[in-house]
Every structure is written in C-alpha cells, then in structure tokens.
Write a protein that holds these residues in place. Structure first.
Motif, PDB file in Angstrom:
ATOM      1  N   SER A 130      13.165  10.730  -8.484  1.00 62.58           N
ATOM      2  CA  SER A 130      13.730  11.053  -7.167  1.00 62.58           C
ATOM      3  C   SER A 130      14.787  10.037  -6.767  1.00 62.58           C
ATOM      4  N   ASP A 131      15.514  10.384  -5.709  1.00 63.96           N
ATOM      5  CA  ASP A 131      16.346   9.389  -5.051  1.00 63.96           C
ATOM      6  C   ASP A 131      15.425   8.483  -4.234  1.00 63.96           C
ATOM      7  N   GLY A 132      16.009   7.469  -3.590  1.00 64.86           N
ATOM      8  CA  GLY A 132      15.208   6.585  -2.769  1.00 64.86           C
ATOM      9  C   GLY A 132      14.544   7.330  -1.618  1.00 64.86           C
ATOM     10  N   LEU A 133      13.244   7.110  -1.465  1.00 57.16           N
ATOM     11  CA  LEU A 133      12.472   7.813  -0.439  1.00 57.16           C
ATOM     12  C   LEU A 133      11.990   6.840   0.624  1.00 57.16           C
ATOM     13  N   GLU A 134      11.869   7.359   1.839  1.00 53.44           N
ATOM     14  CA  GLU A 134      11.247   6.627   2.928  1.00 53.44           C
ATOM     15  C   GLU A 134       9.906   7.266   3.244  1.00 53.44           C
ATOM     16  N   GLN A 135       9.093   6.540   3.978  1.00 56.95           N
ATOM     17  CA  GLN A 135       7.772   7.058   4.331  1.00 56.95           C
ATOM     18  C   GLN A 135       7.903   8.408   5.018  1.00 56.95           C
ATOM     19  N   GLY A 136       7.129   9.400   4.544  1.00 51.17           N
ATOM     20  CA  GLY A 136       7.150  10.738   5.113  1.00 51.17           C
ATOM     21  C   GLY A 136       8.087  11.691   4.414  1.00 51.17           C
ATOM     22  N   ASP A 137       8.944  11.178   3.513  1.00 56.69           N
ATOM     23  CA  ASP A 137       9.885  12.057   2.804  1.00 56.69           C
ATOM     24  C   ASP A 137       9.158  12.906   1.771  1.00 56.69           C
ATOM     25  N   ASN A 138       9.697  14.123   1.593  1.00 53.94           N
ATOM     26  CA  ASN A 138       9.203  15.012   0.546  1.00 53.94           C
ATOM     27  C   ASN A 138      10.048  14.831  -0.714  1.00 53.94           C
ATOM     28  N   PHE A 139       9.466  15.174  -1.825  1.00 58.90           N
ATOM     29  CA  PHE A 139      10.210  15.147  -3.084  1.00 58.90           C
ATOM     30  C   PHE A 139       9.861  16.378  -3.896  1.00 58.90           C
ATOM     31  N   SER A 140      10.798  16.799  -4.723  1.00 58.77           N
ATOM     32  CA  SER A 140      10.608  17.945  -5.606  1.00 58.77           C
ATOM     33  C   SER A 140      11.341  17.637  -6.906  1.00 58.77           C
TER      34      SER A 140
ATOM     35  N   ALA B  66       5.073   5.724  -8.548  1.00 53.07           N
ATOM     36  CA  ALA B  66       5.873   5.350  -7.381  1.00 53.07           C
ATOM     37  C   ALA B  66       6.143   3.852  -7.475  1.00 53.07           C
ATOM     38  N   TYR B  67       7.406   3.455  -7.279  1.00 56.74           N
ATOM     39  CA  TYR B  67       7.733   2.037  -7.410  1.00 56.74           C
ATOM     40  C   TYR B  67       8.918   1.692  -6.514  1.00 56.74           C
ATOM     41  N   GLY B  68       9.058   0.396  -6.302  1.00 62.17           N
ATOM     42  CA  GLY B  68      10.196  -0.114  -5.560  1.00 62.17           C
ATOM     43  C   GLY B  68      10.742  -1.338  -6.263  1.00 62.17           C
ATOM     44  N   TYR B  69      11.693  -1.998  -5.629  1.00 64.29           N
ATOM     45  CA  TYR B  69      12.308  -3.180  -6.221  1.00 64.29           C
ATOM     46  C   TYR B  69      12.155  -4.366  -5.278  1.00 64.29           C
ATOM     47  N   ASP B  70      11.747  -5.530  -5.875  1.00 69.21           N
ATOM     48  CA  ASP B  70      11.586  -6.716  -5.040  1.00 69.21           C
ATOM     49  C   ASP B  70      12.923  -7.422  -4.849  1.00 69.21           C
ATOM     50  N   SER B  71      12.870  -8.605  -4.227  1.00 67.98           N
ATOM     51  CA  SER B  71      14.087  -9.332  -3.912  1.00 67.98           C
ATOM     52  C   SER B  71      14.832  -9.796  -5.157  1.00 67.98           C
ATOM     53  N   ASN B  72      14.129  -9.837  -6.272  1.00 68.97           N
ATOM     54  CA  ASN B  72      14.755 -10.230  -7.535  1.00 68.97           C
ATOM     55  C   ASN B  72      15.199  -9.017  -8.338  1.00 68.97           C
TER      56      ASN B  72
ATOM     57  N   GLU C 201       0.854  -1.184   0.000  1.00 67.37           N
ATOM     58  CA  GLU C 201       0.000   0.000   0.000  1.00 67.37           C
ATOM     59  C   GLU C 201       0.887   1.230   0.000  1.00 67.37           C
ATOM     60  N   THR C 202       0.759   2.001  -1.042  1.00 73.93           N
ATOM     61  CA  THR C 202       1.577   3.200  -1.175  1.00 73.93           C
ATOM     62  C   THR C 202       0.664   4.381  -1.471  1.00 73.93           C
ATOM     63  N   SER C 203       0.974   5.507  -0.841  1.00 70.91           N
ATOM     64  CA  SER C 203       0.149   6.698  -1.023  1.00 70.91           C
ATOM     65  C   SER C 203       1.045   7.909  -1.206  1.00 70.91           C
ATOM     66  N   ILE C 204       0.717   8.697  -2.215  1.00 71.97           N
ATOM     67  CA  ILE C 204       1.457   9.923  -2.512  1.00 71.97           C
ATOM     68  C   ILE C 204       0.500  11.102  -2.398  1.00 71.97           C
ATOM     69  N   GLU C 205       0.977  12.175  -1.772  1.00 72.33           N
ATOM     70  CA  GLU C 205       0.199  13.407  -1.712  1.00 72.33           C
ATOM     71  C   GLU C 205       0.951  14.496  -2.467  1.00 72.33           C
ATOM     72  N   LEU C 206       0.312  15.080  -3.463  1.00 67.38           N
ATOM     73  CA  LEU C 206       0.937  16.144  -4.248  1.00 67.38           C
ATOM     74  C   LEU C 206       0.587  17.501  -3.646  1.00 67.38           C
ATOM     75  N   THR C 207       1.567  18.359  -3.563  1.00 67.91           N
ATOM     76  CA  THR C 207       1.347  19.719  -3.052  1.00 67.91           C
ATOM     77  C   THR C 207       1.467  20.776  -4.140  1.00 67.91           C
TER      78      THR C 207
ATOM     79  N   GLU D 243       5.150   0.405   1.545  1.00 66.71           N
ATOM     80  CA  GLU D 243       5.531  -0.873   2.125  1.00 66.71           C
ATOM     81  C   GLU D 243       6.870  -1.348   1.601  1.00 66.71           C
ATOM     82  N   MET D 244       7.460  -0.561   0.698  1.00 64.86           N
ATOM     83  CA  MET D 244       8.758  -0.947   0.154  1.00 64.86           C
ATOM     84  C   MET D 244       9.753   0.165   0.420  1.00 64.86           C
ATOM     85  N   SER D 245      10.930  -0.233   0.811  1.00 60.89           N
ATOM     86  CA  SER D 245      11.966   0.743   1.137  1.00 60.89           C
ATOM     87  C   SER D 245      13.253   0.358   0.399  1.00 60.89           C
ATOM     88  N   PRO D 246      13.809   1.288  -0.364  1.00 58.51           N
ATOM     89  CA  PRO D 246      13.278   2.631  -0.595  1.00 58.51           C
ATOM     90  C   PRO D 246      12.219   2.624  -1.688  1.00 58.51           C
TER      91      PRO D 246
END
Length: 583
Positions: free
Chosen positions: A411-421, A443-449, A348-354, A377-380
C-alpha cells in the motif's frame, strides 16, 4: 612373686634368657622401627634405543577402571626381541635413603604363540634390590594370526616387596608381538580443523577428516563424543548417547577414506556463552590398537546466537533459562523464539481484514486483500501482502518484478483508520491441483534512522481450485462440462447442462414440447427418422388430409378378398370334375 623373681634370676645366670641383639641388614635396605606403608610398583620401558623402531605404543587398555599401556613389538631378524624394563620408579614410602624396595617380582602371563592354550600360572622372575629395578625379557612368540585380523596379548606384571615383606599392588603392561617384517603401522589422520576455536550458533557440530594411511585391513574407526568417559561406557549407554546425537562413530575406514561425524549441540546452549570440548577417539581393529585421542574446542553463543535489539536492552531486560532449559526474554520488550520477532511495547498496531474470508474458495484469477488500519503508533504505516514470506525480505528491484507478477503488493502510506485494498494474481500460482494457499500480511513503518520497523503480522489461507479450462469461472473439478463455457451443472445427470435443459431435475425431459400440438407434430418429434417430406403430412399416420386410408380401402374393394377367391376356385374345381365324369 618372690618365687617368680628367684626363677628369673636363675635363668639369667644360666644364660637361658639373652638380652636383645642388633640385626645387621644389607647397606642398601633401611628398616624402620615402624613400617606403616606398603610399597608402590611402577615400571617403564628401559633403554631400548637399538630396537626403538620395533616398539610402538598402541594406546591403552582399561582393566577395572585403570588404564594400562599397550605396545606392539615386531621381532627382529633373529626371531626374537630383547626388551629392557625399568622398575626403579617403584618405592616404599617408609624409606628415607633409597626407594626401599627389597625384591622386584616380574611375572609374565600368556606368552605363547597365537591360538595355543594359555598357561595361567605364568612365569615369575625375582630380582633383588641390587638390580636397581632393571629387567630384560626376550619376546619370541608371535601373538597375531596369519592374516593379522586377530591377536592375543602378553601381560607383564611387577610387584615389589619391602624389607619387612609388605607387597605392592600389581603394575601392568600389555604386548602384542608381530613377526619380523610386519607392516602394521599406526593410522594417520588429517582432520579439518577450521571449526576449532570458533564460535557457533548451529544445531550440529561436524567432525570431518580423511584417513591418510595405516589401515592395512580396512578396519580403522573414528569416534566422537563430548566426554572422554563416554568412550568407555557400556554398549547400551553408548547406544542411548547415539540416539541423542551425543555420540557418533564412522564406518570401517580404509586408506584415503573421508569421514564426517555429526554431534548434536542444539540442547547445550544456555543464556551464557560457554566453551565446549569435542573429543575424538581413533583406533584400529576390534582390539582397538593404535588408540589415539584428539579434541576440538568450540564456543557456544549465548541463546544460540540470539541478540537482543539495543532498544530492548536499554528498556531493561535479559535472557533467562526456563524449566526446560530454553532461553526466554524477560523485559519490557517481548520476543517470540518461534518467529524471532521482537515487539516494542510502545508500538501498537492493529489491522482488521475484511476480505477474503478464511479458506474462501477463489475461482477468479485476481483477488483483493481488503482491510483497515485500526490503530498505529507510526505515521505513515505501510501494509504489504504476499504469497511467500520471503518476498518481504527481497530487494526493492526484485519486489518490482514480484509486483508485476502479482505475487506481492504494498500500500501507500496509511494513517490510522485508513482502508487498503491490495490485489494479487492467482494465475501465477494456480496449478492442476487444488491449493490451500497462505497469504501473509505485514504492517511496518520507518524509524528516525529510516530503518523498517515491523509493527504487525497477519496471515490467512484461501482455497485455490483446479484450472478452469473453458473459462466459465467454474473449476474443472467442479464443472460437469469443463470444456463448455455455457454449461457447468447437470443436476439430473441426463447429459444436458442445466442451462440448456428444459427440465434440469427430470432426466426424462430436456426439451420443451407443446402439449397442444397435433398428433403429427408429436409423431415427428419422437420418430424423426420416419419423417418423409415427399408424403402428405410428412408421412404422419395421423395426418387428417391423408387419403392413404381411402386408397387402401379402394384397393381392398377392387381386389377380391380371400372368401371370393375361395368361391371361384371351388367353382372351377367342380366344373373340371364334372367333365371327367362325362367322359
């Protein structure tokens, strides 16, 4: 009763009443004490090896739901053609020793030259059982017109009778008779068979090919359908199938013409793999001679080729058909048939645009997409933005160039709560028309593979205005002075920009004038063309030190006025008049 018995006895004694006699029948006919069935008629072409080149099967003709063979006969050099027929396959089901047929009745209809009035009675020929069903008929009348564009048919019928007189249904065959040396040959086709016996997930199936030869008059046709029955449906039914993409036909074809028929298969897919046959009918002329049939076999992939990810299958789920016959996924995972996206409920991933706002008017050449990664749920987690969705699937090398062009960014790798521009450049997409430009966010991440997993997608639109020719950050279509970087508004429409206009909302005033200035200063302002620096006060009529009025007054004093001149003239006239009197 006694009287009756006496009379019967007398009749028997007198020979008036005889005992039943046995009727002898020909050896080849067997009569049953009980005849239950009617005989069955059937015939084929007999032994015609000598004239086999003069006889061509041209397809079938449907009459009352029954298909009958149609043959094209070409007369020989004698102007006729003797054709043998074999009706020995006719039979009477009641017979146990032979076919049980007592009489073969052959009947010929419409055997006359093309265009003549038909004889509806026809010609009848009866043959006994001893003929064994063999019958020879001589064709002599040509049933096509001179240019070969129109033709009529000769009809042959066979009925058979059993020993007790029961008669069969009619068995038919049709013939078109061509003159000696006729060049009408059956059409030959070359079909593209590369799609036969293949699997497909396409929306359309194509029947492609070429008419090699046999179109003497340019009137050969190819028809495609999903059922053989469709070829014989009414014109209205075939039209409806055509509108649905379930029936197709070619233009009239000549030799060497290529054809391509399209049949719609997008509505045939289900949640199961299935095999479909595509039928092809070919024929020549309006009378559909040389009718032949071909077919393709294709496999429609389940759900038009949509395959569930392994994780979705493991989590439990399957494709089912909804009420409209569309594939729907039922399981822990969700599937969007419009976007083709699969979503794992565990991620579950959620992005808020400002920034920017929806449909925001962006006049600068550079903009930022700002927001916050609310949850993931994925980091980063990585966020990428682009003007074109296709940029997300571009190779890494191409993405490097897209970033330089300012049409994609990540963006670079983001964690929950990080801002991006993330910045994007609009000068690469700006044109001379106002654009409603979408911006896509992934928004995407990478799995174990090390495989990318799409977590969330967003999109918004901005307004990109016309070009800004003078670079004052006001688009040309909203700039009253598109080529003056210091002006962009003219509120009072007086031709002077608001930035230079002393009274921007008063079209009569555009410059500051000091109310305390002298009359000469005001005169100079309004009469610039009359200003003369060589004169005192620049020629201003209100100049206080000017002696112009004094000089005018002095001149008026030195120069006699009108009244003085009038007195002088009167006196001179009086003196002159007196002299004349004295003389």
């Amino acid at each position: 009763m006694r009287i009756t018995l006496v009379i019967a006895s007398l009749l028997l004694l007198g020979g008036l009443v005889q005992h039943p006699q046995t009727i002898e029948l020909p050896d080849e006919v067997t009569v049953f004490s009980s005849d239950e069935y009617v005989p069955y008629a059937n015939f084929t072409l007999g032994a015609n090896q000598a004239i086999v080149e003069n006889i061509l099967h041209a397809g079938t003709k449907t009459v009352s739901g029954q298909d009958w063979d149609v043959y094209r006969l070409t007369l020989d050099e004698t102007g006729q053609l003797n054709v043998e027929f074999d009706g020995s396959n006719s039979n009477d089901p009641d017979s146990t020793t032979d076919n049980g047929v007592a009489t073969y009745e052959w009947k010929i209809y419409f055997d006359m030259p093309y265009g003549e009035q038909p004889n509806l009675q026809g010609h009848t020929f009866s043959e006994s059982a001893s003929s064994n069903g063999l019958f020879t008929y001589s064709f002599q009348n040509v049933t096509v017109n001179q240019d070969g564009q129109s033709e009529s048919e000769i009809r042959m019928e066979l009925r058979v009778f059993d020993a007790v007189g029961k008669v069969s249904e009619k068995y038919r065959m049709y013939f078109v008779v061509l003159p000696e040396g006729s060049s009408d040959q059956p059409p030959e086709f070359e079909f593209d068979m590369t799609t036969n016996l293949t699997s497909t997930d396409a929306d359309v199936f194509y029947i492609n090919g070429t008419l090699v030869s046999g179109s003497e008059n340019g009137d050969v046709y190819v028809v495609g359908a999903f059922s053989m029955d469709d070829f014989d449906k009414s014109a209205i039914e075939r039209y409806n199938l055509l509108q649905e993409g379930l029936y197709a036909y070619s233009e009239a074809l000549s030799d060497s013409d290529a054809f391509s028929l399209a049949l719609s298969i997008d509505g045939m897919y289900t949640n199961l793999t299935q095999t479909v046959h595509v039928y092809i009918q070919t024929y020549e002329g309006d009378d559909k001679r040389w009718t032949t049939y071909h077919w393709f076999e294709i496999t429609l992939m389940a759900c038009q080729g949509v395959v569930a990810p392994e994780g979705a299958v493991i989590a439990g789920g399957e494709f089912v058909l909804d009420e409209e016959g569309e594939c729907q996924w039922v399981g822990e995972w969700s599937y969007d048939p419009v976007t083709g996206l699969w979503n794992d409920p565990a991620v579950e991933t959620s992005i808020e645009l400002t920034e920017p706002d929806l449909l925001e008017f962006v006049v600068s050449d550079f903009m930022y997409v700002n927001g916050t990664l609310i949850s993931t749920e994925m980091s980063p987690t990585f966020v990428e933005v682009a003007f074109d969705e296709a940029s997300f699937d571009a190779p890494a090398v191409d993405k490097y160039d897209l970033r330089l062009d300012g049409v994609w960014n990540r963006s670079d790798g983001l964690e929950q709560g990080d801002n991006f521009s993330l910045g994007l450049m609009l000068d690469s997409i700006r044109t001379n028309v106002t654009l409603i430009q979408p911006i896509y966010i992934n928004a995407y991440g990478y799995d174990s593979n090390n495989q990318a997993v799409l977590l969330d997608t967003l999109n918004l639109t901005i307004t990109v205005p016309y070009l800004d020719s003078d670079g004052d950050n006001y688009p040309d279509d909203f700039d009253a002075f598109p080529y003056d970087p210091l002006e962009w508004l003219d509120s009072d429409q007086d031709g002077v920009g608001d930035n230079s206009d002393y009274a921007p909302f008063d079209s009569n005033i555009w410059e500051y004038v000091d109310d305390t200035s002298s009359e000469c200063e005001e005169w100079e302002y309004w009469n610039a063309e009359l200003v003369d620096p060589t004169l005192p006060g620049n020629g201003c009529p209100y100049y206080e030190e000017s002696n112009t009025d004094d000089e005018d007054a002095t001149e008026e004093e030195l120069v006699p006025g009108f009244e003085a001149w009038l007195v002088i003239l009167t006196m001179l006239f009086a003196v002159s008049f007196r002299r004349k009197i004295l003389v």
